[in-house]
Design a protein around this motif. Structure first.
Motif, mmCIF file in Angstrom:
data_model
loop_
_atom_site.group_PDB
_atom_site.id
_atom_site.type_symbol
_atom_site.label_atom_id
_atom_site.label_comp_id
_atom_site.label_asym_id
_atom_site.label_seq_id
_atom_site.Cartn_x
_atom_site.Cartn_y
_atom_site.Cartn_z
ATOM 1 N N ASN A 209 20.484 -5.360 -27.807
ATOM 2 C CA ASN A 209 21.401 -6.378 -26.329
ATOM 3 C C ASN A 209 20.499 -6.039 -25.185
ATOM 4 O O ASN A 209 19.987 -6.492 -24.359
ATOM 5 N N GLN A 210 20.736 -4.575 -25.223
ATOM 6 C CA GLN A 210 19.887 -3.833 -23.558
ATOM 7 C C GLN A 210 18.386 -4.303 -23.240
ATOM 8 O O GLN A 210 18.033 -4.694 -22.657
ATOM 9 N N MET A 211 17.894 -4.217 -25.060
ATOM 10 C CA MET A 211 16.464 -4.634 -24.800
ATOM 11 C C MET A 211 15.699 -5.807 -24.872
ATOM 12 O O MET A 211 15.143 -6.133 -23.762
ATOM 13 N N ASP A 212 17.012 -6.715 -24.950
ATOM 14 C CA ASP A 212 16.209 -8.041 -25.292
ATOM 15 C C ASP A 212 16.222 -8.341 -23.668
ATOM 16 O O ASP A 212 15.600 -9.299 -22.612
ATOM 17 N N TYR A 213 17.755 -7.893 -22.565
ATOM 18 C CA TYR A 213 18.277 -8.010 -21.396
ATOM 19 C C TYR A 213 16.903 -7.533 -20.705
ATOM 20 O O TYR A 213 16.484 -8.577 -19.415
ATOM 21 N N ILE A 214 16.194 -6.571 -20.253
ATOM 22 C CA ILE A 214 14.805 -5.624 -20.640
ATOM 23 C C ILE A 214 14.348 -7.276 -20.433
ATOM 24 O O ILE A 214 13.122 -7.301 -19.282
ATOM 25 N N ASP A 215 14.014 -7.102 -21.400
ATOM 26 C CA ASP A 215 12.811 -8.148 -21.878
ATOM 27 C C ASP A 215 12.179 -9.119 -21.066
ATOM 28 O O ASP A 215 11.193 -10.207 -20.910
ATOM 29 N N SER A 216 14.342 -9.921 -20.864
ATOM 30 C CA SER A 216 14.167 -11.485 -20.152
ATOM 31 C C SER A 216 13.730 -10.650 -18.416
ATOM 32 O O SER A 216 13.251 -12.018 -17.543
ATOM 33 N N LYS B 41 11.106 -12.467 -16.029
ATOM 34 C CA LYS B 41 10.845 -13.124 -14.948
ATOM 35 C C LYS B 41 10.339 -12.856 -13.995
ATOM 36 O O LYS B 41 10.258 -12.920 -12.847
ATOM 37 N N VAL B 42 10.670 -10.961 -13.713
ATOM 38 C CA VAL B 42 9.594 -10.312 -12.242
ATOM 39 C C VAL B 42 8.139 -11.097 -12.798
ATOM 40 O O VAL B 42 7.485 -10.995 -11.664
ATOM 41 N N SER B 43 7.478 -10.728 -14.045
ATOM 42 C CA SER B 43 6.152 -11.463 -13.546
ATOM 43 C C SER B 43 6.027 -13.131 -13.696
ATOM 44 O O SER B 43 5.493 -13.032 -13.065
ATOM 45 N N SER B 44 7.052 -14.162 -13.507
ATOM 46 C CA SER B 44 6.975 -14.894 -13.167
ATOM 47 C C SER B 44 7.312 -15.188 -11.570
ATOM 48 O O SER B 44 6.035 -15.821 -10.788
ATOM 49 N N LEU B 45 8.079 -14.260 -11.039
ATOM 50 C CA LEU B 45 8.060 -14.372 -9.604
ATOM 51 C C LEU B 45 6.825 -13.451 -8.864
ATOM 52 O O LEU B 45 6.709 -14.350 -7.023
ATOM 53 N N GLN B 46 6.246 -12.239 -9.467
ATOM 54 C CA GLN B 46 4.939 -12.292 -8.843
ATOM 55 C C GLN B 46 3.430 -13.473 -8.888
ATOM 56 O O GLN B 46 2.717 -13.068 -8.313
ATOM 57 N N ASN B 47 4.018 -14.256 -10.313
ATOM 58 C CA ASN B 47 2.974 -15.226 -10.204
ATOM 59 C C ASN B 47 2.906 -16.099 -8.487
ATOM 60 O O ASN B 47 2.042 -16.500 -8.159
ATOM 61 N N GLU B 48 4.885 -16.589 -8.574
ATOM 62 C CA GLU B 48 4.408 -17.582 -7.335
ATOM 63 C C GLU B 48 4.460 -16.524 -6.613
ATOM 64 O O GLU B 48 3.830 -17.994 -5.641
ATOM 65 N N MET B 49 4.294 -15.208 -5.694
ATOM 66 C CA MET B 49 4.148 -14.611 -4.594
ATOM 67 C C MET B 49 2.380 -14.426 -4.897
ATOM 68 O O MET B 49 2.641 -14.264 -3.759
ATOM 69 N N TYR B 50 1.937 -14.431 -5.977
ATOM 70 C CA TYR B 50 0.749 -14.665 -5.505
ATOM 71 C C TYR B 50 0.274 -16.501 -5.063
ATOM 72 O O TYR B 50 -0.850 -16.641 -4.204
#
Length: 250
Positions: A53-60, A64-73
């Protein structure tokens, strides 16, 4: 003889009891070990499930971090783009309206009780009565036909007056802004009428005005201009007529 045998029998009995107690202890020990193994196995399963469960949460979170980085760019790229502001060129009609309303003070523009009004869409002129007692303006609309265009309600009609000819060349078409309920002073029943907006000229005045489509066949003049038309633009001298008829819009 008996004395010799008694000790041997006693030793045998003691040995048997010791063996029985040893076997019970062994069984109890094995049972305890099995229970401990079962508990450990359950804990391991629970830990593995928690880790999954922790691994799934880390993946999610990584997604989200990747999506936020794309929006920031994208925001950075947008912030670095030049801003282009384009202003529409004013049309001749709008310039005429501005000039009419800005260069002619209210007290200097006087309208007579009757004036000549031109409807832009059909380029025809009609007599209009200036009525400060009426709030809204109205037209003598006949052959009224409502229809739909681009998902909106439109209306076409003829504006009659001054023995004008009604044909396909002088249909007036306009989108319907709204409907109003009108009650005549001599009749308790209400009538539903469409309201349209048209460009009109009256002397130096050139502006878009709202008109209620009405049956004015019993009236002397096909157009009535109310207070909303002349508000902050002109005053009316009811003792005179056609004051602005000869004034041309430049």
């Amino acid at each position: 003889m008996f004395k010799r045998i008694a000790p041997i029998v006693a030793l045998s009995l003691l040995s048997g009891c010791t063996l029985l107690k040893g076997d019970e202890y062994h069984q109890a020990t094995l049972a305890a070990l099995h229970q401990s193994e079962s508990n450990i196995a359950n804990k391991i399963v629970n830990l593995e499930l928690h880790i999954s469960n922790q691994m799934d949460y880390i993946d999610s979170l990584e997604g989200k971090v990747s999506s936020l980085q794309n929006e920031m760019y994208e925001l950075k790229d947008l912030a670095n783009r030049p801003i282009i502001i384009s202003e529409p060129s004013p049309s001749a009609d709008s310039l005429a309206t501005v000039n009419a309303t800005q260069t002619i003070p209210r007290q200097d523009l006087v309208l007579g009780e009757i004036e000549r009004v031109t409807i832009d869409s059909i380029k025809q002129s009609f007599d209009a009565r200036i009525d400060t007692g009426a709030a809204t303006s109205s037209l003598n609309a006949v052959d009224v036909e409502e229809f739909e265009r681009n998902g909106k309600n439109w209306v076409r009609f003829h504006l009659t007056g001054d023995n004008s000819v009604k044909d396909d060349s002088n249909w007036i078409e306009a989108p319907i802004l709204r409907y109003v309920r009108i009650r005549q002073a001599t009749n308790e029943q209400t009538e539903r009428r469409a309201v349209v907006e048209l460009w009109v000229k009256l002397g130096p005045i050139h502006q878009k005005s709202q008109f209620t489509l009405a049956d004015r066949s019993q009236m002397t003049h096909p157009i009535l201009l109310g207070r909303e038309f002349i508000r902050d633009i002109a005053v009316v001298d009811v003792s005179r007529q056609y004051i602005q008829t000869e004034t041309k819009v430049k």
